[in-house]
Design an enzyme around this catalytic site. Structure first.
Site, mmCIF file in Angstrom:
data_model
loop_
_atom_site.group_PDB
_atom_site.id
_atom_site.type_symbol
_atom_site.label_atom_id
_atom_site.label_comp_id
_atom_site.label_asym_id
_atom_site.label_seq_id
_atom_site.Cartn_x
_atom_site.Cartn_y
_atom_site.Cartn_z
ATOM 1 N N GLU A 1 0.875 -1.164 0.000
ATOM 2 C CA GLU A 1 0.000 0.000 0.000
ATOM 3 C C GLU A 1 0.920 1.224 0.000
ATOM 4 O O GLU A 1 1.821 1.309 0.849
ATOM 5 C CB GLU A 1 -0.858 -0.025 1.273
ATOM 6 C CG GLU A 1 -1.901 1.065 1.263
ATOM 7 C CD GLU A 1 -2.761 1.078 2.529
ATOM 8 O OE1 GLU A 1 -2.675 0.129 3.329
ATOM 9 O OE2 GLU A 1 -3.494 2.060 2.689
ATOM 10 N N ARG B 1 4.493 -12.821 10.015
ATOM 11 C CA ARG B 1 5.199 -11.588 9.667
ATOM 12 C C ARG B 1 6.535 -11.535 10.400
ATOM 13 O O ARG B 1 6.723 -12.140 11.453
ATOM 14 C CB ARG B 1 4.348 -10.357 9.926
ATOM 15 C CG ARG B 1 4.024 -10.085 11.386
ATOM 16 C CD ARG B 1 2.937 -9.026 11.551
ATOM 17 N NE ARG B 1 3.329 -7.735 11.030
ATOM 18 C CZ ARG B 1 2.700 -7.112 10.023
ATOM 19 N NH1 ARG B 1 1.688 -7.663 9.411
ATOM 20 N NH2 ARG B 1 3.094 -5.926 9.620
ATOM 21 N N LYS C 1 4.313 0.656 9.351
ATOM 22 C CA LYS C 1 4.443 1.939 8.668
ATOM 23 C C LYS C 1 3.805 3.068 9.469
ATOM 24 O O LYS C 1 4.306 4.185 9.467
ATOM 25 C CB LYS C 1 3.793 1.853 7.281
ATOM 26 C CG LYS C 1 4.699 1.196 6.262
ATOM 27 C CD LYS C 1 4.050 1.157 4.896
ATOM 28 C CE LYS C 1 2.940 0.137 4.869
ATOM 29 N NZ LYS C 1 2.435 -0.105 3.505
HETATM 30 P P1 ATP Z 1 2.432 -2.202 7.942
HETATM 31 O O1 ATP Z 1 1.726 -2.911 9.046
HETATM 32 O O2 ATP Z 1 3.858 -1.916 8.226
HETATM 33 O O3 ATP Z 1 1.688 -1.009 7.437
HETATM 34 P P2 ATP Z 1 1.279 -3.628 5.858
HETATM 35 O O4 ATP Z 1 1.087 -5.087 5.900
HETATM 36 O O5 ATP Z 1 0.092 -2.775 6.106
HETATM 37 O O6 ATP Z 1 2.470 -3.266 6.787
HETATM 38 P P3 ATP Z 1 1.439 -3.416 3.049
HETATM 39 O O7 ATP Z 1 2.013 -2.335 2.230
HETATM 40 O O8 ATP Z 1 -0.027 -3.605 3.038
HETATM 41 O O9 ATP Z 1 1.926 -3.166 4.527
HETATM 42 O O10 ATP Z 1 2.186 -4.783 2.796
HETATM 43 C C1 ATP Z 1 2.674 -5.236 1.558
HETATM 44 C C2 ATP Z 1 3.063 -6.669 1.703
HETATM 45 O O11 ATP Z 1 4.125 -6.808 2.628
HETATM 46 C C3 ATP Z 1 1.907 -7.497 2.226
HETATM 47 O O12 ATP Z 1 1.839 -8.694 1.479
HETATM 48 C C4 ATP Z 1 2.281 -7.747 3.655
HETATM 49 O O13 ATP Z 1 1.746 -8.962 4.098
HETATM 50 C C5 ATP Z 1 3.801 -7.764 3.601
HETATM 51 N N1 ATP Z 1 4.349 -7.393 4.893
HETATM 52 C C6 ATP Z 1 4.131 -6.257 5.581
HETATM 53 N N2 ATP Z 1 4.767 -6.283 6.774
HETATM 54 C C7 ATP Z 1 5.407 -7.470 6.845
HETATM 55 C C8 ATP Z 1 6.231 -8.103 7.829
HETATM 56 N N3 ATP Z 1 6.529 -7.519 8.986
HETATM 57 N N4 ATP Z 1 6.722 -9.334 7.548
HETATM 58 C C9 ATP Z 1 6.445 -9.927 6.381
HETATM 59 N N5 ATP Z 1 5.679 -9.393 5.415
HETATM 60 C C10 ATP Z 1 5.154 -8.179 5.639
HETATM 61 MG MG MG Z 2 -1.521 -2.032 5.251
#
Ligand code: ATP
Ligand code: MG
Length: 572
Positions: free
Chosen positions: A37, A269, A279
């Site tokens: 995102e 994760r 983020k």
């Molecule tokens: P955040 O919680 O930091 O905002 P998010 O999951 O909302 O992370 P996205 O941009 O939606 O961030 O994630 C893009 C991809 O990265 C998704 O497939 C997500 O599952 C993966 N991802 C995000 N954080 C992690 C993590 N800590 N470990 C492994 N994969 C991750």
């Molecule tokens: Mg997200």
């Protein structure tokens, strides 16, 4: 298995992929995607996900899409899109074709939603969002059906049209899937598919007044892009029945779209101690000035780690070593540091830099004379070669390499003691000068033994210590930024006060995470070093030229210490 052992067996996702390919599922094709995102910079967790998704496709001859999951116009921005693309490429991966955007599918998603309404599988609800939340029930109590659940299809179609055209107020209506308000899975209790947002979108401008939810947009975007294996993190496990429900409903009228049929697979994760990995929290650290931007070298962002001196290979290695787990766990920050040390030990040229200088005068070395010494660059690298380092009568050495009254086991310099100057001569310390008022030692005086030149030593003299140095008239002044962990607690987000209320993770910020040294003396050969050039400062650690450097101003970031100094400290 210890974190440092290489894992050569298949992880559970590779096992699933191998089984699918073996069974001829989806024509034995694998197509993955990385779906960030664009609401912040990528962090280590994303690096893990990137390595996993791109790695699977590489290993099994498939493809990986980059798809921006840009369904929330409120928090998203184009600048994040560019930063994310740069980070993925820097890690060493190239996506299939152009990058994709969930917003490219807004028309298609709308069309599909209309079809679901027509089939009695979705309806427009006028209940307020708070009320909807209340009526969802709890995991142990079934939810209540909305009064609008069974409204005529035509009514929902007309209202959905009005939601789209911007005639209705934010929060007044939503589109919900019609599934089962009594389902034990809360996500199946008529989840929201669209909400009204009169908000400008960074790509679709003001075209849309409704935006799809993650659950609705994600699986359908996977289907549109022919994704076979949709890998995501564990918190989406409970969403999987909904993911499958939508795909199944679409399959009722558009077989083509769900062939291949995307499959969601969840893994744990990545969490790393002494940092935060969200983020939202990272944005807070940036906005509230706890760090100097997303790429601050203390940040666990890919751009921060890059600026800190991490290499793409070290991060890929880290992702590999971390492995793919089915249960949440905490990875030690020292594993990350191990990975960069391992890489830099082989690749970073050794140079001499005096972080905390004190003047050393060699009284029997002629004034005005300078000689060029040849010093080996990297003993770990056969092709590392050597470089010229100037030597003269006045040098700088590390202040803590001298003690006025050293204990027996101190093998460095003190009155009457002898050491070798790296790549140069053995010296004998004769005396020193001290500022009486402050007790600070200002100059050390020594004599050198001309027959002890490194590589040509005929003296038979033996010393126990070797110290680094730079020639004072030749040295270049630099700024060095030393870093420590950003948080002083291993799990800053995991604390509660006496009342059981969560404690703000920012309480655990390490106040000493950045120490700036502004009078570091480095070899003259470093004068033209460029941003991102990496070095080992002998005996001091690995350092990387910072992007703040400019003509006449050299700035280094400490990447990592030479050894795991934390392991040592905790043993004490
Ligand atoms: P955040 O919680 O930091 O905002 P998010 O999951 O909302 O992370 P996205 O941009 O939606 O961030 O994630 C893009 C991809 O990265 C998704 O497939 C997500 O599952 C993966 N991802 C995000 N954080 C992690 C993590 N800590 N470990 C492994 N994969 C991750
Ligand atoms: Mg997200």
């Amino acid at each position: 298995m210890s974190q440092l052992e290489e894992n050569t067996s298949l992880n559970f996702i590779e096992q699933i992929v191998e089984d699918d390919l073996g069974d001829g599922k989806n024509g034995s094709v694998i197509h993955t995607r990385f779906p960030p995102e664009p609401n912040g910079f990528l962090h280590l967790g994303h690096a893990k996900s990137i390595c996993l998704n791109f790695g699977l496709a590489q290993k099994y001859g498939g493809k990986t899409n980059l798809r921006f999951d840009d369904t929330n116009p409120v928090t998203e921005d184009t600048s994040y899109v560019e930063a994310i693309k740069e980070d993925v490429r820097w890690l060493g991966f190239e996506w299939e074709g152009e990058e994709h955007y969930a917003s490219d599918y807004f028309d298609k998603l709308y069309e599909l939603a209309v079809e679901l309404i027509k089939r009695g599988k979705a309806y427009v609800d006028e209940t307020s969002v708070d009320e909807i939340r209340r009526m969802r029930g709890t995991p142990t109590q079934p939810g209540e059906e909305s009064a609008y659940r069974n409204r005529p299809t035509e009514e929902s179609l007309t209202l959905f049209e009005k939601m789209k055209s911007g005639e209705l107020a934010e929060g007044s209506h939503v589109l919900r899937a019609k599934i089962d308000m009594a389902s034990p899975n809360m996500h199946l209790r008529d989840p929201i598919m669209y909400r009204i947002l009169h908000h400008h979108h960074h790509r679709t401008g003001d075209n849309w007044h409704i935006y799809p939810t993650y659950d609705w947009a994600h699986g359908q975007s996977d289907a549109i892009e022919n994704i076979t294996h949709s890998v995501c993190t564990l918190e989406f496990e409970v969403h999987r029945p909904l993911y499958d429900w939508f795909v199944e409903q679409i399959g009722e009228f558009d077989q083509e779209m769900v062939n291949p049929r995307p499959q969601q697979i969840e893994f744990a994760r990545l969490n790393v101690n002494y940092t935060v990995m969200s983020k939202r929290k990272l944005l807070e650290l940036v906005n509230e000035g706890y760090v100097n931007g997303w790429d601050d070298p203390r940040m666990p962002t890919i751009s921060g780690l890059r600026r800190r001196g991490y290499t793409p290979a070290s991060l890929r290695n880290f992702a590999e070593r971390v492995g793919v787990a089915k249960r949440d766990n905490m990875i030690d920050l020292s594993l990350l540091e191990f990975c960069i040390r391992e890489d830099l030990n082989k690749t970073a040229p050794r140079v001499m830099a005096v972080l905390n200088p004190i003047k050393l005068v060699i009284t029997n070395y002629p004034e005005g004379k300078a000689e060029d010494l040849s010093v080996e660059n990297n003993p770990e690298d056969e092709n590392g070669g050597s470089r010229i380092v100037p030597f003269s009568r006045e040098l700088y050495i590390e202040r803590d390499d001298f003690m006025e009254d050293p204990p027996k086991k101190f093998f460095r310099l003190g009155p009457g003691r002898e050491v070798r100057l790296k790549g140069a001569y053995i010296i004998h310390c004769d005396s020193f000068e001290k500022e009486e008022a402050t007790g600070e030692i200002t100059t050390i005086y020594a004599t050198y033994f001309p027959d002890t030149k490194s590589g040509e030593d005929t003296s038979g003299k033996k010393v126990k210590g070797t110290i680094h140095w730079v020639s004072a008239p030749h040295a270049v002044t630099a700024e060095v930024r030393l870093y420590d962990r950003l948080f002083s607690d291993p799990e800053p987000t995991n604390h509660e006060d006496d009342q059981g209320e969560p404690i703000d993770y920012k309480q655990f910020i390490n106040p000493d995470s950045l120490v700036t040294l502004d009078n570091v003396q480095v070899e003259p050969g470093l004068k033209n070093a460029q941003p991102f050039d990496r070095f080992q400062f002998m005996r001091k650690g690995y350092f990387c030229v910072d992007s703040d450097s400019s003509e006449g101003k050299l700035v280094f970031n400490q990447t990592v210490t030479l050894r795991d100094s934390w392991a040592k400290k905790s043993k004490k």
